[in-house]
Design a protein around this motif. Structure first.
Motif, PDB file in Angstrom:
ATOM      1  N   TRP A 126     -12.369   2.966   4.646  1.00  0.00           N
ATOM      2  CA  TRP A 126     -12.414   4.295   4.048  1.00  0.00           C
ATOM      3  C   TRP A 126     -13.852   4.682   3.700  1.00  0.00           C
ATOM      4  CZ3 TRP A 126      -9.613   8.518   3.551  1.00  0.00           C
ATOM      5  CH2 TRP A 126      -9.948   9.449   2.573  1.00  0.00           C
ATOM      6  N   PRO A 160      -6.786   4.984   0.668  1.00  0.00           N
ATOM      7  CA  PRO A 160      -5.730   3.980   0.475  1.00  0.00           C
ATOM      8  C   PRO A 160      -5.486   3.716  -1.007  1.00  0.00           C
ATOM      9  CG  PRO A 160      -7.767   2.959   1.271  1.00  0.00           C
ATOM     10  CD  PRO A 160      -7.956   4.439   1.372  1.00  0.00           C
ATOM     11  N   GLN A 161      -4.226   3.497  -1.344  1.00  0.00           N
ATOM     12  CA  GLN A 161      -3.832   3.262  -2.726  1.00  0.00           C
ATOM     13  C   GLN A 161      -2.957   2.015  -2.808  1.00  0.00           C
ATOM     14  OE1 GLN A 161      -4.485   5.667  -5.699  1.00  0.00           O
ATOM     15  NE2 GLN A 161      -6.151   5.698  -4.213  1.00  0.00           N
ATOM     16  N   SER A 177       3.429   0.803   3.168  1.00  0.00           N
ATOM     17  CA  SER A 177       2.908  -0.118   4.168  1.00  0.00           C
ATOM     18  C   SER A 177       2.845  -1.467   3.462  1.00  0.00           C
ATOM     19  CB  SER A 177       1.515   0.314   4.624  1.00  0.00           C
ATOM     20  OG  SER A 177       0.992  -0.599   5.572  1.00  0.00           O
ATOM     21  N   ARG A 204       1.411   5.422   0.533  1.00  0.00           N
ATOM     22  CA  ARG A 204       0.846   6.596   1.191  1.00  0.00           C
ATOM     23  C   ARG A 204       1.668   7.796   0.741  1.00  0.00           C
ATOM     24  NH1 ARG A 204       1.323   3.366   6.758  1.00  0.00           N
ATOM     25  NH2 ARG A 204       3.461   3.674   6.113  1.00  0.00           N
ATOM     26  N   ASN A 205       1.097   8.617  -0.106  1.00  0.00           N
ATOM     27  CA  ASN A 205       1.816   9.738  -0.689  1.00  0.00           C
ATOM     28  C   ASN A 205       1.755  10.998   0.166  1.00  0.00           C
ATOM     29  OD1 ASN A 205       2.727   8.594  -3.331  1.00  0.00           O
ATOM     30  ND2 ASN A 205       0.530   8.252  -3.576  1.00  0.00           N
ATOM     31  N   ASN A 206       1.217  10.862   1.362  1.00  0.00           N
ATOM     32  CA  ASN A 206       1.124  12.000   2.281  1.00  0.00           C
ATOM     33  C   ASN A 206       1.751  11.615   3.620  1.00  0.00           C
ATOM     34  OD1 ASN A 206      -1.620  11.923   0.529  1.00  0.00           O
ATOM     35  ND2 ASN A 206      -0.904  14.026   0.785  1.00  0.00           N
ATOM     36  N   GLN A 261       0.868  -1.169   0.000  1.00  0.00           N
ATOM     37  CA  GLN A 261       0.000   0.000   0.000  1.00  0.00           C
ATOM     38  C   GLN A 261       0.906   1.221   0.000  1.00  0.00           C
ATOM     39  OE1 GLN A 261      -2.355   0.571   3.539  1.00  0.00           O
ATOM     40  NE2 GLN A 261      -3.198   2.512   2.855  1.00  0.00           N
ATOM     41  N   LEU A 301      -6.891  11.833   6.900  1.00  0.00           N
ATOM     42  CA  LEU A 301      -6.315  10.715   6.155  1.00  0.00           C
ATOM     43  C   LEU A 301      -6.589  10.840   4.662  1.00  0.00           C
ATOM     44  CD1 LEU A 301      -7.309   7.752   8.529  1.00  0.00           C
ATOM     45  CD2 LEU A 301      -5.133   8.973   8.418  1.00  0.00           C
ATOM     46  N   HIS A 302      -5.956   9.974   3.902  1.00  0.00           N
ATOM     47  CA  HIS A 302      -6.136   9.954   2.454  1.00  0.00           C
ATOM     48  C   HIS A 302      -6.532   8.550   2.014  1.00  0.00           C
ATOM     49  CE1 HIS A 302      -4.357  14.005   1.819  1.00  0.00           C
ATOM     50  NE2 HIS A 302      -3.698  13.704   2.934  1.00  0.00           N
ATOM     51  N   VAL A 327       7.460  11.875   3.764  1.00  0.00           N
ATOM     52  CA  VAL A 327       6.501  10.801   3.538  1.00  0.00           C
ATOM     53  C   VAL A 327       7.105   9.455   3.921  1.00  0.00           C
ATOM     54  CG1 VAL A 327       5.207   9.566   1.759  1.00  0.00           C
ATOM     55  CG2 VAL A 327       5.320  12.060   1.697  1.00  0.00           C
ATOM     56  N   SER A 351       2.630  10.536   7.274  1.00  0.00           N
ATOM     57  CA  SER A 351       1.918   9.727   8.269  1.00  0.00           C
ATOM     58  C   SER A 351       2.284  10.124   9.695  1.00  0.00           C
ATOM     59  CB  SER A 351       2.246   8.240   8.079  1.00  0.00           C
ATOM     60  OG  SER A 351       1.917   7.797   6.791  1.00  0.00           O
TER      61      SER A 351
END
Length: 355
Positions: free
Chosen positions: A268, A300-301, A235, A130-132, A128, A297-298, A231, A134
């Motif tokens: 989400w 999930p990708q 994960s 996370r581009n922002n 996973q 939060l953003h 960043v 944490s």
């Protein structure tokens, strides 16, 4: 023993002492089941079909445990989870792998690098991104820290075997500071809160909901949260080589990966229920704080291709090596690409990262 006697400053090549790896390395040397990363490279295709009856896995992924029931995904689990260990720190997971008590876990990108550095064979099976940011850098009351440039000469909580450690290193690099410009205090991240409260460190990276709990209690005394754009990209789900080389367990891991991704997508899309399930009932924060945390939060990708993740992992390993914390290493073999794309394929297009 008083707290101030238990922490120590990080020195070069102190990797084994700080993470408990000396114990792990000793066990690995005397165990007939010990494997090196190179000798345990999974080969061929993943087993097809459902795991054989009686297949069991011990899974240290608390979020999925809490998501399976309310999301309705429990019925799709085709094997038995023998145990859900409530462990998340990288060193704890590695010791669980070494002791054959954990078959699958979720961590940031650092623990697999740590494991490879000490010869514990394990591989990443899902990613996973996370581009922002944490983590937020929490300051001790009265520290006077307002920007990352103020870290110079300060004591920073540092757990080199966990994501928080690399967040510190990246923040220092971004601020134009060398490791020697600060005092890196070696602590597991679980002790950061206590260290800040007692002013044994001036600053430490905290994630949610720990950050909210800390600032709610000490904000009135001058503690603050310092945001940066550093960043922690990855994960990952990962498993020991011996699990991935076992056809029945590999089939179970393959069937778990989509459920992991769908569980995160469900949380989400059902934020109110997730706030109540996780933040309020499991983590003990107020519903209002839970709403505020989730609002920040953003989505999930899950990457279709792992190329970006591998490049990021290599950059992280190089940063650790440059600081003298691990030997120089190639991380390509940390990714079991038989599983590539499984998580992304299990979720709707809006949850997939294709770039």
């Amino acid at each position: 023993m008083p707290f101030h006697d238990t922490h120590r400053t990080v020195g070069r090549r102190s990797f084994l002492a700080l993470t408990g790896a000396a114990v792990i390395a000793t066990l690995a040397a005397c165990s007939p089941r010990a494997e090196t990363v190179a000798s345990a490279e999974p080969a061929g295709r993943l087993p097809s079909g459902a795991p054989p009856p009686g297949t069991k896995l011990s899974i240290a992924v608390r979020s999925t445990k809490l998501q399976l029931g309310p999301s309705g995904l429990q019925k799709d689990l085709p094997f038995t989870v023998s145990e859900w260990p409530n462990l998340s720190a990288g060193p704890d997971i590695i010791q669980g792998f070494r002791a054959h008590s954990i078959d699958l876990a979720v961590n940031a990108g650092i623990p697999p690098i740590q494991a490879q550095a000490i010869g514990v064979g394990a591989k990443i099976v899902a990613v996973q991104v996370r581009n922002n940011p944490s983590y937020v850098f929490a300051t001790a009351p009265g520290s006077g820290i307002r920007t990352a440039a103020d870290f110079r000469g300060k004591k920073i909580g540092f757990s080199q075997g966990q994501a928080q450690g690399v967040v510190v290193l990246r923040a220092l690099k971004q601020a134009g500071l060398a490791n020697k410009d600060v005092e890196l205090v070696a602590l597991p991240s679980t002790q950061f809160l206590t260290a800040l409260q007692s002013k044994q460190v001036d600053v430490a990276p905290l994630g949610e909901p720990t950050l909210t709990k800390y600032l709610s209690q000490y904000g009135k005394d001058g503690a603050r949260g310092l945001k940066t754009d550093v960043v922690d990209l990855l994960s990952v789900l990962w498993a020991p080589n011996e699990v991935l080389n076992d056809k029945a367990k590999a089939a179970a891991v393959r069937s778990f990966v989509p459920l992991w991704a769908r569980g995160l997508a469900w949380s989400w899309e059902n934020s109110d229920e997730w706030i109540d399930t996780y933040y309020v009932k499991d983590q003990g924060v107020s519903r209002e704080d839970g709403k505020r945390i989730v609002a920040a939060l953003h989505r999930p990708q899950f990457p279709v291709s792992w190329d970006k993740a591998i490049a990021w992992e290599q950059e992280t390993a190089d940063l650790m090596a440059a600081g003298g914390f691990v030997p120089k290493q190639d991380v390509t073999g940390l990714f079991d690409r038989r599983f590539e794309g499984l998580a992304a394929a299990a979720v709707a297009a809006r949850y997939r990262e294709t770039s």
